[in-house]
Design a protein around this motif. Sequence first.
Motif, short mmCIF file in Angstrom:
data_model
loop_
_atom_site.label_atom_id
_atom_site.label_comp_id
_atom_site.label_asym_id
_atom_site.label_seq_id
_atom_site.Cartn_x
_atom_site.Cartn_y
_atom_site.Cartn_z
N LYS A 256 20.67 18.57 -52.39
CA LYS A 256 21.40 19.27 -53.34
C LYS A 256 21.83 20.78 -52.58
O LYS A 256 23.02 20.63 -51.62
CB LYS A 256 20.46 20.11 -54.28
N ASN A 257 21.71 21.91 -52.71
CA ASN A 257 21.99 23.17 -51.84
C ASN A 257 21.12 23.35 -50.29
O ASN A 257 21.43 24.85 -50.25
CB ASN A 257 22.74 23.90 -52.80
N LEU A 258 19.92 22.38 -50.33
CA LEU A 258 19.16 23.17 -49.57
C LEU A 258 19.97 22.26 -48.66
O LEU A 258 20.82 21.22 -48.33
CB LEU A 258 17.98 22.11 -49.71
N LEU A 259 19.78 22.40 -46.84
CA LEU A 259 20.20 22.47 -45.60
C LEU A 259 20.13 22.87 -44.35
O LEU A 259 19.00 23.51 -44.16
CB LEU A 259 22.28 23.66 -45.35
N TYR A 260 20.14 21.41 -44.17
CA TYR A 260 19.08 21.05 -42.56
C TYR A 260 20.70 21.01 -41.42
O TYR A 260 20.92 19.54 -41.75
CB TYR A 260 18.20 19.83 -43.04
N LEU A 261 20.79 21.69 -40.25
CA LEU A 261 21.05 20.77 -39.89
C LEU A 261 21.24 20.47 -38.77
O LEU A 261 20.04 20.95 -37.31
CB LEU A 261 21.68 21.95 -39.05
N ASN A 262 21.26 19.47 -37.53
CA ASN A 262 21.72 18.69 -36.33
C ASN A 262 19.96 18.31 -36.08
O ASN A 262 19.60 18.67 -35.09
CB ASN A 262 21.77 19.52 -35.50
N LYS A 263 18.98 17.81 -36.83
CA LYS A 263 17.82 17.57 -36.98
C LYS A 263 17.91 16.21 -36.47
O LYS A 263 19.25 14.69 -37.05
CB LYS A 263 17.32 16.87 -37.97
N PRO A 264 17.29 15.04 -35.85
CA PRO A 264 16.92 14.11 -35.48
C PRO A 264 16.61 13.26 -36.76
O PRO A 264 16.30 13.45 -37.34
CB PRO A 264 15.56 13.97 -34.49
N PRO A 299 11.46 27.89 -51.13
CA PRO A 299 12.37 27.29 -49.38
C PRO A 299 10.49 28.54 -50.01
O PRO A 299 10.04 29.43 -49.91
CB PRO A 299 13.20 28.18 -49.88
N ILE A 300 9.49 28.50 -48.14
CA ILE A 300 8.94 28.94 -47.45
C ILE A 300 9.37 30.44 -46.57
O ILE A 300 8.16 31.68 -46.95
CB ILE A 300 7.85 27.98 -47.23
N ASN A 301 9.82 30.57 -45.93
CA ASN A 301 10.42 31.60 -45.74
C ASN A 301 12.17 31.74 -45.48
O ASN A 301 12.46 30.26 -45.14
CB ASN A 301 9.71 31.16 -44.12
N GLU A 302 12.59 32.51 -46.40
CA GLU A 302 13.84 32.37 -46.67
C GLU A 302 14.86 32.26 -45.74
O GLU A 302 16.30 32.70 -45.71
CB GLU A 302 14.14 33.83 -47.75
N SER A 303 14.08 33.21 -44.16
CA SER A 303 14.78 33.57 -42.85
C SER A 303 14.98 32.44 -42.15
O SER A 303 15.60 32.27 -41.15
CB SER A 303 14.29 35.02 -42.80
N ALA A 304 14.60 31.01 -42.34
CA ALA A 304 14.48 29.48 -41.45
C ALA A 304 15.46 29.58 -41.22
O ALA A 304 16.18 29.53 -42.56
CB ALA A 304 13.24 29.08 -42.18
N VAL A 305 15.82 28.99 -40.18
CA VAL A 305 17.40 28.58 -40.31
C VAL A 305 17.19 26.93 -40.00
O VAL A 305 16.43 26.71 -38.70
CB VAL A 305 18.37 28.90 -39.09
N ASN A 306 16.98 25.76 -40.50
CA ASN A 306 17.03 24.67 -40.00
C ASN A 306 18.10 24.09 -39.39
O ASN A 306 18.63 22.72 -39.60
CB ASN A 306 16.45 24.05 -41.68
N ASP A 307 17.67 24.15 -37.86
CA ASP A 307 18.84 23.56 -37.18
C ASP A 307 18.58 23.81 -35.99
O ASP A 307 17.56 24.52 -35.64
CB ASP A 307 19.69 24.99 -37.20
N GLY A 308 18.61 22.18 -35.34
CA GLY A 308 18.23 21.29 -33.73
C GLY A 308 16.84 21.80 -33.59
O GLY A 308 16.08 20.88 -34.56
N TRP A 309 17.18 20.72 -33.19
CA TRP A 309 16.28 19.41 -32.50
C TRP A 309 15.65 20.16 -30.52
O TRP A 309 15.83 20.39 -29.91
CB TRP A 309 16.21 18.24 -32.61
N SER A 310 13.95 20.73 -30.59
CA SER A 310 13.76 21.03 -29.11
C SER A 310 12.49 19.83 -29.32
O SER A 310 11.73 19.52 -30.27
CB SER A 310 13.32 22.06 -29.54
N THR A 311 12.92 18.98 -28.04
CA THR A 311 11.47 18.66 -27.64
C THR A 311 11.23 18.26 -25.96
O THR A 311 12.02 18.90 -25.56
CB THR A 311 11.66 16.84 -27.97
#
Length: 396
Positions: A256-264, A299-311
């Motif tokens: 819907k209007n929730l957004l994730y960016l560049n996830k595996p 949202p648990i944290n309004e300022s959280a950016v769901n962007d990217g994947w680190s490993t």
Amino acid sequence: MRFLYVFFFLCSAYVHAQKPKEVLNWINTAKSENKDFYYEIPFEYRNNEIVIQVRIGGQTYDYIFDTGGYNNITDAIQAKNNFPILTKQTVGSSNKIKKEINIVKVDSLHIGKLIFHDIVALQMNFDESPTIKCTIDGGLIGASIIKNYIWQIDYPNKKIIVTDQISRIVNLKQAVKVPVTFNSRLMPYIEIKINDKKEKMMFDLGSATLFSMTEKIAKKHGIENAITLTGGGTEGGNGVIKEPIYIINSGKVEIKNLLYLNKPIYYTSTNNEPLIGNPIIKDYIVTMNFKDDQIYFLPINESAVNDGWSTFGFTIEYNDGKSKVATLLKDSEAAKAGLQVNDEIVAVDGQKADCLDYCQCKKIYSMLLETKNEITLDVNKNGQTQKITLKKQKIF
């Protein structure tokens, strides 16, 4: 990196006296006598699974809370209680391994104060599923129980609210409401967009990966730049298949209007469902009102950016008395530094890599690789100890 999702499907190829539809109707029926209730149930997030306590036959067991699974009990629970066997059935797990199992009727099942009688369950043996064995001593609480009530998963407070009145959930005004549809097995699906292409994905809280797909669906989104993860495989309730795992960049994912960016997004040749898994509960308080075909995300944290994947690009497992590299991401910094699958890890950050068993090591190493941003390994290479220092790498 091993990913786990455990849902089961009935196979019509094997039937005794009952027709598949009749057996499915038994399994899909799960009603409680509780009325006008509101309960809070604690949970643990263990080995990337939502674990709750369930009481059967006067004993309490640890169970996985799984929207993509059937209710089940273990062979050990059946041996203790000798529940009536209704029929036998062949079932398959998410990685297509099939087994013949008993379908039994459990006289009573308690989740906190929520009580169910005469629940039909699959009798499973998890001996060949090491991650499940490390996580629980019971089974799964599945779709038929979850479908009838409202369940809110509150990850920050590690509690599940369950009620039969949506009005008792007080924090939904700011939440995003998403429609849900169900298949004949009561497994929930939501529609999302991946780079503006619509996909229907199962909302499977038994899956430990945020996004996974079938190979066929992954091809629609481009697999030319897929990254290979070697040494791993898929683990379901019936066992493990060792096979290459492939990872693609999700780009933009919209729920819907929730957004994730560049996830595996993970896929293998055996995946048979596209899934959204339980890591989503770390970003949103999830309220499932499945009886009204709705799910809410707050949202648990309004300022959280769901962007990217680190490993770090590798995982460690304990087998045959040694800690070894279990999986390795191709072209990662770990691979470029010379790390290989099955390399023996002698020490981690100067501490001897020593565990009591597979389960203890899984917990220790998963925590290390999740929480640290830099790590130094002492690796046994042909009898010589080599130090390899790695920083967590942003892949996408």
